[in-house]
Design a protein around this motif. Structure first.
Motif, PDB file in Angstrom:
ATOM      1  N   LYS A  19       1.776   0.551  12.303  1.00  0.00           N
ATOM      2  CA  LYS A  19       2.414  -0.019  11.126  1.00  0.00           C
ATOM      3  C   LYS A  19       3.772  -0.643  11.463  1.00  0.00           C
ATOM      4  O   LYS A  19       4.580  -0.043  12.156  1.00  0.00           O
TER       5      LYS A  19
ATOM      6  N   SER B  46       7.263  -1.363  10.518  1.00  0.00           N
ATOM      7  CA  SER B  46       8.202  -0.906   9.504  1.00  0.00           C
ATOM      8  C   SER B  46       9.602  -0.807  10.084  1.00  0.00           C
ATOM      9  O   SER B  46       9.793  -0.687  11.290  1.00  0.00           O
TER      10      SER B  46
ATOM     11  N   ASN C 273       0.781  -1.208   0.000  1.00  0.00           N
ATOM     12  CA  ASN C 273       0.000   0.000   0.000  1.00  0.00           C
ATOM     13  C   ASN C 273       0.829   1.283   0.000  1.00  0.00           C
ATOM     14  O   ASN C 273       0.482   2.270  -0.634  1.00  0.00           O
ATOM     15  N   ASP C 274       1.906   1.245   0.723  1.00  0.00           N
ATOM     16  CA  ASP C 274       2.698   2.464   0.888  1.00  0.00           C
ATOM     17  C   ASP C 274       3.496   2.815  -0.360  1.00  0.00           C
ATOM     18  O   ASP C 274       4.090   3.874  -0.433  1.00  0.00           O
TER      19      ASP C 274
END
Length: 531
Positions: free
Chosen positions: A264, A266, A226-227
């Motif tokens: 999120k 990450s 998505n990012d």
RNA sequence: GGGCGGAUGGCGAAGUGGCUAACGCUGUGGUCUGCAAAACCACCAUUCACCGGUUCGAGUCCGGUUCCGCCCUCCA
């Protein structure tokens, strides 16, 4: 099949450029570390999609890149005092180990930035010639305003972006939103010769160049997290379409994120879990199952409890495999026309197979498809509960149902065989232990029988008594040495109670299994017979 | 501030206006069993964040409210 296209914001019928062929490009990792669970999600999702398209008769060309020239790699290599390209090569190598554990099929090609410099430089030159890029002091920037339609994928206008910009504006750029195609080399950085001096590519150019090179001007499906929608994929479109004048991608597919405590996961937040650490605690197939048990576009929250649940749920499916295998043991199925219950089973399984397919046809809904798979599992177990192994019709019905069940499991890649190295010997030793326990139960020596079961349980082996004998199950193979230790202890116990028949049984059957047992004054020792 | 998406049982998670709201985990009762496990059978949301609206009919469509996540900066 219908897929949700990020570009249009809705589900669309998948119409490939060429009939029965799909060209897929998936953005792979930037190799500056081992991959984490968040990296693993698109790998598993798109690998499963690939398998499904093949299952549906498509010829699939699947390309996944490695970004091996990048700021983060350079930063990491400085920290570790290593050469940046060697560091990246190391993690590419490690990537394949992790991917293999998750049952990810290798891509048809895994292009790397460092090996496509000529292509990239050529593409940048053309962009400059066409007026889509400009050079400043050895850097080259993409002129965003020159590409009409910029922002279409991410649903924003150039004006919005400029208004809400939080970035420091580089004064040399014509416009804040312009992005680097080529960066002039700083001392100590990996660099290549170019018409603008030594330097290296910007982040986005490699993907459009390599995608076009391996798949042509227009590709069917481009996937990623998505990012990546903004800026990465937005910029890829701008580059590729400016270059070729043709639509770059027909269907953009993006997976949702993995979160930890709703945050999120990450690398930059530091709350990530390396895949290989997770794989030390959970079987790879359970991890894979967990990653597709939720629809790919939904966020997926991570914690050990969820993985444990996935392990149990998958265990239910694998139990069916085990029960079927046991049922078929020593029997071969004949072609018999199914009737009655057998016919019902086969009809139900065929219907569920259609539901499975319908689920995946609807924007690749693996969660729903798994529901069908559980129902198939349930139907088979139910049939098995009253089936007789010596009945030809039962064998035929089970064989047919099980074939479909396995086939669908393969489509999702969730039936991963465990390591087989030492297992053969281990299983034989377990058989012997089972026999001893069987004797003990016959002798009504439940203390011994339970002692054995407890021991096995402590090693993560589950023993289940059935009418036909004892069955053992384990997630990861037990240590042979520990099993032997126990067996020897049991044997010495028998010997001290003068139960020589049992003691000799152990020694004899071990020998048949290729393990030699020798008595010494200090106790018994064992070794594996040379072939 | 701008853009996108979400809120379903004890938990996770499907749900394409209309059969009894999939499936998994957990839990309960039963069958089987020396005990257990597995498997099987049965049960476990009158209810889908909240408020309005459209409709014969809405978890599903529309509007609003509250809360949450993501993107706009390297990120799968």
């Amino acid at each position: 099949m219908r897929v949700y296209n990020t570009l249009s914001g809705r589900k669309e019928e998948l119409e490939t450029l060429e009939p029965n062929q799909v060209k897929i490009y998936v953005c792979g990792p930037t190799t500056y570390n081992y991959i984490h669970l968040g990296n693993a999600r698109p790998l598993v999702v798109f690998d499963s999609l690939r398998r499904y398209l093949i299952y549906q008769g498509y010829k699939v060309t699947y390309i996944q890149n490695f970004t091996d020239v990048d700021d983060k790699i350079i930063k990491r290599s400085r920290e570790k005092g290593e050469n940046a390209l060697e560091l990246a090569a190391h993690y590419i190598n490690e990537y394949f180990k992790d991917a293999a554990a998750l049952n990810i099929l290798p891509a048809d090609a895994h292009p790397q930035v460092s090996r496509h410099m000529d292509d990239i430089i050529k593409a940048i030159s053309i962009l400059i010639a066409k007026g889509f890029a400009y050079e400043v002091d050895g850097d080259v920037y993409y002129r965003v305003r020159a590409f009409k339609g910029y922002g279409r994928l991410s649903g924003r206008s150039l004006e919005d972006m400029l208004a809400g910009a939080r970035v420091e504006v580089d004064e040399r750029k014509e416009e804040a939103a312009d992005f680097a195609l080529w960066k002039a080399a700083k001392p100590g950085e990996p660099s290549w010769d170019s018409p603008w001096g030594r330097g290296r590519p910007g982040w986005h150019i490699e993907c459009s160049v390599m995608a076009n090179k391996y798949l042509g001007d227009t590709i069917d499906i481009h996937g990623g997290g998505n990012d990546l929608i903004f800026p990465h994929h937005e910029n890829e479109i701008a580059q590729a379409e400016a270059l070729t004048g043709k639509p770059f991608v027909r269907y953009w597919m993006h997976n949702g994120f993995i979160t930890v405590n709703s945050e999120k996961m990450s690398k930059s937040l530091g709350n990530f879990f390396l895949l290989r650490d997770v794989l030390e605690r959970f079987p790879a197939d359970a991890v894979r199952f967990y990653l597709i048990a939720t629809h790919y576009r939904s966020p997926l929250d991570f914690d050990d409890g969820k993985l444990e649940e996935a392990r149990k749920a998958l265990g239910r499916l694998k139990t069916t495999l085990l029960l079927v295998n046991e049922f078929q043991q020593g029997n071969h199925s004949l072609k018999v026309k199914p009737e009655g219950e057998a016919l019902n089973l086969n009809q139900a399984v065929t219907d569920l197979q259609q539901e499975f397919i319908a689920a995946l046809d609807d924007d690749f809904n693996t969660a729903r498809a798994l529901g069908s798979l559980f129902e198939i599992s349930h139907r088979i177990n139910n049939y098995l509960a009253s089936a007789r192994p010596d009945r030809a019709m039962d064998q035929a019905a089970v064989a047919e149902a099980a074939a479909i069940f396995k086939e669908l499991g393969e489509v999702l890649g969730i039936f991963i065989d465990r390591q087989q190295d030492e297992t053969a010997g281990i299983d034989k030793v377990l058989d012997i232990i089972a026999a001893i326990r069987h004797f003990a139960r016959q002798e009504r020596d439940y203390q011994l029988a339970d002692d054995i079961r407890d021991f096995l349980g402590a090693m993560g082996i589950v023993s289940e008594d059935t009418t036909g004998g004892t069955r053992f199950r384990y997630e990861s193979p037990p240590k042979l040495s520990l099993l032997m230790e126990k067996l020897i202890a049991l044997r010495s116990n028998f010997k001290s109670r003068k139960q020589y028949a049992q003691a000799d049984y152990i020694r004899d059957s071990l020998q048949q299994a290729g393990i030699i047992l020798e008595d010494t004054r200090e106790g018994a020792r064992w070794k594996i017979a040379e072939a």
